[in-house]
Scaffold this motif. Structure first.
Motif, PDB file in Angstrom:
ATOM      1  N   LYS A 278      31.171  64.164  20.795  1.00 38.71           N
ATOM      2  CA  LYS A 278      29.826  63.619  20.671  1.00 38.71           C
ATOM      3  C   LYS A 278      29.750  62.775  19.401  1.00 38.71           C
ATOM      4  N   PHE A 279      28.584  62.180  19.173  1.00 40.57           N
ATOM      5  CA  PHE A 279      28.372  61.437  17.941  1.00 40.57           C
ATOM      6  C   PHE A 279      27.191  62.011  17.182  1.00 40.57           C
ATOM      7  N   LEU A 280      27.189  61.790  15.892  1.00 46.64           N
ATOM      8  CA  LEU A 280      26.053  62.072  15.021  1.00 46.64           C
ATOM      9  C   LEU A 280      25.384  60.751  14.654  1.00 46.64           C
ATOM     10  N   ALA A 281      24.109  60.823  14.318  1.00 48.59           N
ATOM     11  CA  ALA A 281      23.408  59.682  13.704  1.00 48.59           C
ATOM     12  C   ALA A 281      22.618  60.270  12.542  1.00 48.59           C
ATOM     13  N   THR A 282      23.324  60.547  11.446  1.00 46.58           N
ATOM     14  CA  THR A 282      22.685  61.263  10.336  1.00 46.58           C
ATOM     15  C   THR A 282      21.782  60.364   9.494  1.00 46.58           C
ATOM     16  N   GLU A 283      21.865  59.051   9.716  1.00 45.36           N
ATOM     17  CA  GLU A 283      20.883  58.113   9.180  1.00 45.36           C
ATOM     18  C   GLU A 283      20.639  57.054  10.240  1.00 45.36           C
ATOM     19  N   PHE A 284      19.398  56.641  10.389  1.00 45.52           N
ATOM     20  CA  PHE A 284      19.070  55.509  11.257  1.00 45.52           C
ATOM     21  C   PHE A 284      17.670  55.040  10.900  1.00 45.52           C
ATOM     22  N   SER A 285      17.425  53.746  11.029  1.00 46.37           N
ATOM     23  CA  SER A 285      16.107  53.218  10.679  1.00 46.37           C
ATOM     24  C   SER A 285      16.008  51.753  11.054  1.00 46.37           C
ATOM     25  N   LEU A 286      14.787  51.228  10.912  1.00 47.19           N
ATOM     26  CA  LEU A 286      14.521  49.798  11.042  1.00 47.19           C
ATOM     27  C   LEU A 286      14.357  49.146   9.677  1.00 47.19           C
ATOM     28  N   VAL A 287      15.043  49.663   8.661  1.00 46.64           N
ATOM     29  CA  VAL A 287      14.837  49.161   7.305  1.00 46.64           C
ATOM     30  C   VAL A 287      15.134  47.668   7.193  1.00 46.64           C
ATOM     31  N   LEU A 288      16.056  47.149   7.986  1.00 45.13           N
ATOM     32  CA  LEU A 288      16.347  45.717   7.923  1.00 45.13           C
ATOM     33  C   LEU A 288      15.189  44.896   8.477  1.00 45.13           C
ATOM     34  N   ASN A 289      14.469  45.466   9.415  1.00 44.48           N
ATOM     35  CA  ASN A 289      13.253  44.821   9.919  1.00 44.48           C
ATOM     36  C   ASN A 289      12.186  44.818   8.833  1.00 44.48           C
ATOM     37  N   TRP A 290      11.945  45.978   8.227  1.00 43.98           N
ATOM     38  CA  TRP A 290      10.932  46.039   7.158  1.00 43.98           C
ATOM     39  C   TRP A 290      11.280  45.059   6.029  1.00 43.98           C
ATOM     40  N   GLY A 291      12.565  45.021   5.676  1.00 48.12           N
ATOM     41  CA  GLY A 291      12.989  44.171   4.566  1.00 48.12           C
ATOM     42  C   GLY A 291      12.719  42.701   4.807  1.00 48.12           C
ATOM     43  N   ALA A 292      12.741  42.278   6.060  1.00 49.30           N
ATOM     44  CA  ALA A 292      12.491  40.873   6.382  1.00 49.30           C
ATOM     45  C   ALA A 292      11.040  40.469   6.152  1.00 49.30           C
ATOM     46  N   HIS A 293      10.158  41.441   5.912  1.00 44.92           N
ATOM     47  CA  HIS A 293       8.729  41.145   5.752  1.00 44.92           C
ATOM     48  C   HIS A 293       8.202  41.417   4.348  1.00 44.92           C
ATOM     49  N   MET A 294       9.090  41.648   3.396  1.00 44.36           N
ATOM     50  CA  MET A 294       8.630  41.978   2.049  1.00 44.36           C
ATOM     51  C   MET A 294       7.906  40.826   1.371  1.00 44.36           C
ATOM     52  N   ARG A 295       8.213  39.595   1.754  1.00 41.53           N
ATOM     53  CA  ARG A 295       7.540  38.438   1.156  1.00 41.53           C
ATOM     54  C   ARG A 295       6.311  38.004   1.945  1.00 41.53           C
ATOM     55  N   ASP A 296       6.007  38.697   3.065  1.00 45.49           N
ATOM     56  CA  ASP A 296       4.790  38.389   3.823  1.00 45.49           C
ATOM     57  C   ASP A 296       3.555  38.710   2.997  1.00 45.49           C
ATOM     58  N   LYS A 297       2.478  37.977   3.251  1.00 45.26           N
ATOM     59  CA  LYS A 297       1.193  38.359   2.672  1.00 45.26           C
ATOM     60  C   LYS A 297       0.680  39.611   3.380  1.00 45.26           C
ATOM     61  N   ILE A 298      -0.047  40.435   2.673  1.00 45.93           N
ATOM     62  CA  ILE A 298      -0.618  41.618   3.297  1.00 45.93           C
ATOM     63  C   ILE A 298      -1.678  41.192   4.307  1.00 45.93           C
ATOM     64  N   PRO A 299      -1.977  42.028   5.304  1.00 41.55           N
ATOM     65  CA  PRO A 299      -2.948  41.647   6.335  1.00 41.55           C
ATOM     66  C   PRO A 299      -4.311  41.288   5.723  1.00 41.55           C
ATOM     67  N   PRO A 300      -4.914  40.172   6.138  1.00 45.68           N
ATOM     68  CA  PRO A 300      -6.175  39.727   5.531  1.00 45.68           C
ATOM     69  C   PRO A 300      -7.301  40.744   5.631  1.00 45.68           C
ATOM     70  N   ARG A 301      -7.459  41.379   6.791  1.00 46.81           N
ATOM     71  CA  ARG A 301      -8.578  42.321   6.918  1.00 46.81           C
ATOM     72  C   ARG A 301      -8.357  43.563   6.061  1.00 46.81           C
ATOM     73  N   PHE A 302      -7.092  43.948   5.891  1.00 50.90           N
ATOM     74  CA  PHE A 302      -6.794  45.055   4.985  1.00 50.90           C
ATOM     75  C   PHE A 302      -7.129  44.661   3.554  1.00 50.90           C
ATOM     76  N   ALA A 303      -6.758  43.437   3.172  1.00 50.46           N
ATOM     77  CA  ALA A 303      -7.050  42.964   1.815  1.00 50.46           C
ATOM     78  C   ALA A 303      -8.552  42.951   1.558  1.00 50.46           C
ATOM     79  N   ARG A 304      -9.325  42.453   2.524  1.00 56.18           N
ATOM     80  CA  ARG A 304     -10.788  42.409   2.351  1.00 56.18           C
ATOM     81  C   ARG A 304     -11.371  43.813   2.257  1.00 56.18           C
ATOM     82  N   ARG A 305     -10.904  44.700   3.088  1.00 57.45           N
ATOM     83  CA  ARG A 305     -11.478  46.053   3.128  1.00 57.45           C
ATOM     84  C   ARG A 305     -11.276  46.793   1.816  1.00 57.45           C
ATOM     85  N   TYR A 306     -10.127  46.556   1.162  1.00 60.33           N
ATOM     86  CA  TYR A 306      -9.812  47.323  -0.043  1.00 60.33           C
ATOM     87  C   TYR A 306      -9.894  46.493  -1.316  1.00 60.33           C
TER      88      TYR A 306
END
Length: 433
Positions: A278-306
């Motif tokens: 069998k195989f193990l997957a002792t680590e797995f994630s979408l961290v590369l997806n998250w990392g591609a959005h670090m320079r995105d602006k935060i959501p406008p409605r979230f910014a307004r709300r807070y």
């Protein structure tokens, strides 16, 4: 994941009765007392039920080789882990790794990752320990050398401490990332790890001739979604696993941009396993997806709300949350308003289902908490590992009753993925040596 050097934690508690915080340990890092009661009663998702079913009780469940289990991973740093948190998501498996240079510094059983796993073992948890050999700055030892003798002495010390106790010992953590580039292309990396593995197999046979609780796997392959990383060395790695009867499989760490990226790991590895492996997957994630959005602006409605400046970037918001943790509802609002996260909110569920569908998954483990290394030097190019964690221990204010301090989507799906067969106590029996 990056190495961590957190302060030494206290031991995991055997039970979770009401108690004061331990001296010198910040109150926000503990989930004992009232918070434990809430977690145990309702689970991290806040929903009743155990996410499983179908068992008449743990005493009737026979021992069996691990198959399709989902547990919690703390890597090297168990300082944010407590039995309350593990029970809060109904986890019955836990995984960590041991950097082998630490073995020279004292008793193996006193190393924080090992001590945590041995404590968990005593409480009936399934346990996975990976042995990490960091050789990015120096050549890998060769058989017969003084350096190899030193390394094998450390391996023996680790084996004495954990064989017969942990359920799975993984030989290597992320070998192809923890080795010099000139060595990882092979054959040096293969020769070193094959020699270590054969040594461990022989040690286990000598000391456990009638069988051993601890199953042996080879450590994790990375970047298999990149064709350039599927090399002669990775093929030889899997050929060695396939051809070594006492190795029960291989570990993979699919940190990817999508489910399709992880599928490439499965397509490469699964056909190369024996029918009994069998195989193990002792680590797995979408961290590369998250990392591609670090320079995105935060959501406008979230910014307004807070009341946050609309040109704030995602990485800046994360840095702000670490400096001054958010209320739970603000953390929830940020994630749900971010399309790149919200559309992947069931990633954990979908990924584990794909692993299980192969019929070849032994154990997968997912990040349990935000560790020190994840929140240091946050910037636009730092991988946002902290977005993966079940418990948002550094970005969300911790409440006394345990109802805050988590990433709700991950917690809910993690708990729902637990099956009746995976309940405590874990009983995996023995394997031939």
């Amino acid at each position: 994941m990056p190495p961590t050097t957190p302060p030494e934690p206290g031991p995991l508690p055997a039970k979770v009765p009401p108690r004061a915080a331990e001296p010198g340990v910040p109150r926000r890092r503990l989930l004992f007392g009232a918070s434990a009661a809430v977690l145990l009663a309702a689970g991290c998702s806040g929903e009743e039920g155990d996410g499983g079913g179908g068992d008449s009780g743990p005493s009737q469940r026979p021992a069996a080789a691990p198959s399709g289990a989902l547990g919690a991973n703390f890597n090297e740093d168990p300082s944010e882990v407590s039995f309350a948190r593990l029970r809060g998501v109904s986890a019955a498996w836990v995984r960590g790794f041991l950097p082998m240079p630490q073995v020279a510094g004292g008793s193996v059983a006193e190393q924080r990752a090992v001590a945590t796993l041995l404590s968990a073992h005593e409480k009936g948890y399934g346990t996975v320990l990976s042995l990490k050999f960091p050789y990015r700055q120096r050549p890998l030892p060769v058989a017969g050398s003084k350096a190899m003798e030193t390394e094998l002495a450390r391996v023996d010390a680790a084996a004495r401490a954990v064989l017969g106790k942990v359920d799975i010992l993984v030989i290597g953590n992320e070998p192809f990332l923890e080795t010099r580039r000139e060595d990882r292309a092979g054959p040096a990396i293969n020769a070193f790890y094959e020699h270590v593995a054969e040594h461990v197999v022989a040690y286990r046979e000598k000391h456990f001739p009638q069988g051993c609780r601890t199953r042996l796997y080879m450590g994790a392959l990375n970047h298999l979604d990149d064709p350039a990383e599927r090399t002669a060395a990775t093929r030889r790695w899997l050929d060695f696993v396939h051809g070594t009867s006492r190795i029960e499989g291989v570990d993979i760490h699919p940190h990817v941009t999508s489910l399709d990226g992880a599928q490439q790991y499965l397509d490469y590895v699964v056909p190369r396993l024996r029918s009994d492996q069998k195989f193990l997957a002792t680590e797995f994630s979408l961290v590369l997806n998250w990392g591609a959005h670090m320079r995105d602006k935060i959501p406008p409605r979230f910014a307004r709300r807070y009341g946050i400046a609309p040109d704030t970037r995602v990485w800046q918001l994360l840095k702000r949350a670490v400096r001054d943790p958010f209320p739970q509802e603000q953390w929830d609002a940020f994630l749900s308003a971010s399309p790149w996260f919200h559309r992947n909110r069931h990633y954990l569920r979908d990924q584990v289902e794909r692993f299980r569908a192969t019929g070849k998954l032994a154990v997968a483990t997912y990040g349990v908490a935000q560790a020190d290394a994840m929140v240091r030097d946050i910037g636009p190019d730092k991988q946002p590992w902290l977005l993966n964690s079940l418990y948002a221990t550094r970005t969300v204010r911790q409440s006394e009753d345990g109802t805050s301090g988590r990433t709700r989507a991950w917690c809910a799906d993690f708990r729902a993925l637990q099956r009746g067969r995976d309940r405590l106590p874990v009983r995996t029996g023995t394997t031939a040596t």
